[in-house]
Motif scaffolding. Sequence first.
Motif, PDB file in Angstrom:
ATOM      1  N   ASN A 265      -3.877   6.201   4.621  1.00 45.75           N
ATOM      2  CA  ASN A 265      -2.577   6.778   4.285  1.00 45.75           C
ATOM      3  C   ASN A 265      -1.613   6.686   5.456  1.00 45.75           C
TER       4      ASN A 265
ATOM      5  N   SER B 123       0.834  -1.210   0.000  1.00 46.58           N
ATOM      6  CA  SER B 123       0.000   0.000   0.000  1.00 46.58           C
ATOM      7  C   SER B 123       0.865   1.254   0.000  1.00 46.58           C
ATOM      8  N   LEU B 124       0.466   2.198  -0.812  1.00 47.88           N
ATOM      9  CA  LEU B 124       1.093   3.516  -0.826  1.00 47.88           C
ATOM     10  C   LEU B 124       0.030   4.535  -0.439  1.00 47.88           C
ATOM     11  N   PRO B 125       0.447   5.675   0.102  1.00 48.03           N
ATOM     12  CA  PRO B 125      -0.562   6.695   0.410  1.00 48.03           C
ATOM     13  C   PRO B 125      -1.201   7.219  -0.864  1.00 48.03           C
TER      14      PRO B 125
ATOM     15  N   LEU C  19       8.536   6.699   3.615  1.00 47.24           N
ATOM     16  CA  LEU C  19       7.678   6.483   4.779  1.00 47.24           C
ATOM     17  C   LEU C  19       8.429   6.806   6.056  1.00 47.24           C
TER      18      LEU C  19
ATOM     19  N   VAL D 209      -0.067   1.818   4.966  1.00 46.36           N
ATOM     20  CA  VAL D 209       1.251   1.881   4.337  1.00 46.36           C
ATOM     21  C   VAL D 209       2.323   1.156   5.153  1.00 46.36           C
TER      22      VAL D 209
ATOM     23  N   THR E 189       9.965   3.755  -0.472  1.00 48.45           N
ATOM     24  CA  THR E 189       8.953   2.807  -0.944  1.00 48.45           C
ATOM     25  C   THR E 189       9.262   2.433  -2.391  1.00 48.45           C
TER      26      THR E 189
END
Lengths: 139, 382
Positions: free
Chosen positions: B127, A10-12, A132, B131, A125
Amino acid sequence: MAEARAPQKSLPKINKVDQPYWEGAAAGKLLLQKCKSCGKVQFFPRVACVDCFSELDWIESKGTGKVHTFTLVRVPRNPAFKEEVPIYYINVILDEGVIMESRLVGDAKEKVKLGDRVKVVFQQTHDPNIKLPCFELAN
Amino acid sequence: MRRKKVCFVGYGSTEYSRKSEASVLWYYADAIRDALRQTGLHKKEIRGLSITTQVSPDYSPHVAEQLGLEVDWVLNGDYGGGGGVMSVRRAADAIECGHIDVAVLVGGNSFDRSNPTQRQLEYQRGNFVDVYGYGGPNSLMALIQRLHMTQYGTTLEQIGKIAIAQRDNALNNPQALFREPMSMQDYLNSRMISDPIRLFDCVMPCSGAECVVLASEERAKKITDKPIYLVTDAEISHYQVANMLPDKTTFGMKVVGERIFSEVKHQDINLVEIYDDYPIAVMIQIEDLGFCKKGDGGKFVDAHDLTYRGNFPVNTGGGELSVGQAGLAGGFLHVVEALRQLRGEADGHQVKKAERALVTGIGWLNYGRNLGTTAALVMERR
Ligand SMILES: [Zn+2]
């Protein structure tokens, strides 16, 4: 095509509200919001001060704090993270007085106890533009 | 206290299934049909409808169309696990105001894969959690449980006793998906999911639905000779939201409890149906509601028999931990079980003296704290 379908970590999904935070992280700075009116420092990024509803500025955190609580995630919600379990998922109390959810990294992480001092580190990332904010045990 | 008297007049439940792909609409219909059968109401007498789900093909007016209900009041009771109690409050408000005199409230879930909007719970703060490889609700409760164990010396055995007592309660509940006895060794040895949360701390997602029917007192007396009165009810959303150093081991249930127990006395409650997505959440709510001091939940559990035969009956049908969690029907399961108890219809797990019950709902996990929604109500047989 098969590659495109493989689960991705998952990425923002960066939006107008948290964009300065992510730009700061990419530049190696941990940014927090501070109220222009009452001076309250808050996290996560929002559109108004949680105390007085005034507008907000950004300040740079010292990036230090202590472990409030932690868990070892063995079943991440996103299966792309499976190869990294157990993930040391932590709540940090930053020295500015806010709780931040994050991840403990570094070789010493197995020794973590509540109250341990930590400092921020920025992890790259798979998107070259996104880093991050994570934490390592201090000392 | 309610200005006008509002009653529960009936309930309906479906069977629970671990794999069913029947449509969620079918589940709603099955639960409502069960309630209509019990109350003798005709579908046309339903003048209010509330739907609580994560997987609805569309919002409440669409569901009403699908179910063929012309209604004067419709609600999407979208409060996570608080949806049961909080929908009851909204419906009671509408009845008190005179907008409607009969409302049907449904919560349900299914694994219907043809439903394009079916999705995992989305966390708006993704978010800042997803992550990092977040483990979802299991991880959030693990963070809370570790703090509780460290700050107050709470033991795994004390937390496990809640899961084990609830399993005992489920043994004679035909709706429960888990009807094998659980020992402390079973609990302690169950697979680690997000330390210190183990598999037997977690609910089993399943398909199913629950339904409750509310009516004005006047109408209730014509529908049933067993009306159950809504005595008092309260809620708070986003307790401690502006506190950047919140107490993670205290839920909004503390405020809810203060409101509830300004109207009724602790010793007048015969049984409690406490939202149990995790045993630690049950323990924390017992503290927040003032049955013991903050941090003494472990000692309280040690000192009480939590089964339906005991001196502090908790989740008398097994709760979500043993029955299964049919999505947001979970918040209704507790209301329905309380009604079964107060009407004397809990065959095989009936509490002897069941005159007054407390029911809670909690939901909507939030960032850095714990629960976004917390609500409770007290109901009684008169
Ligand atoms: Zn302010």
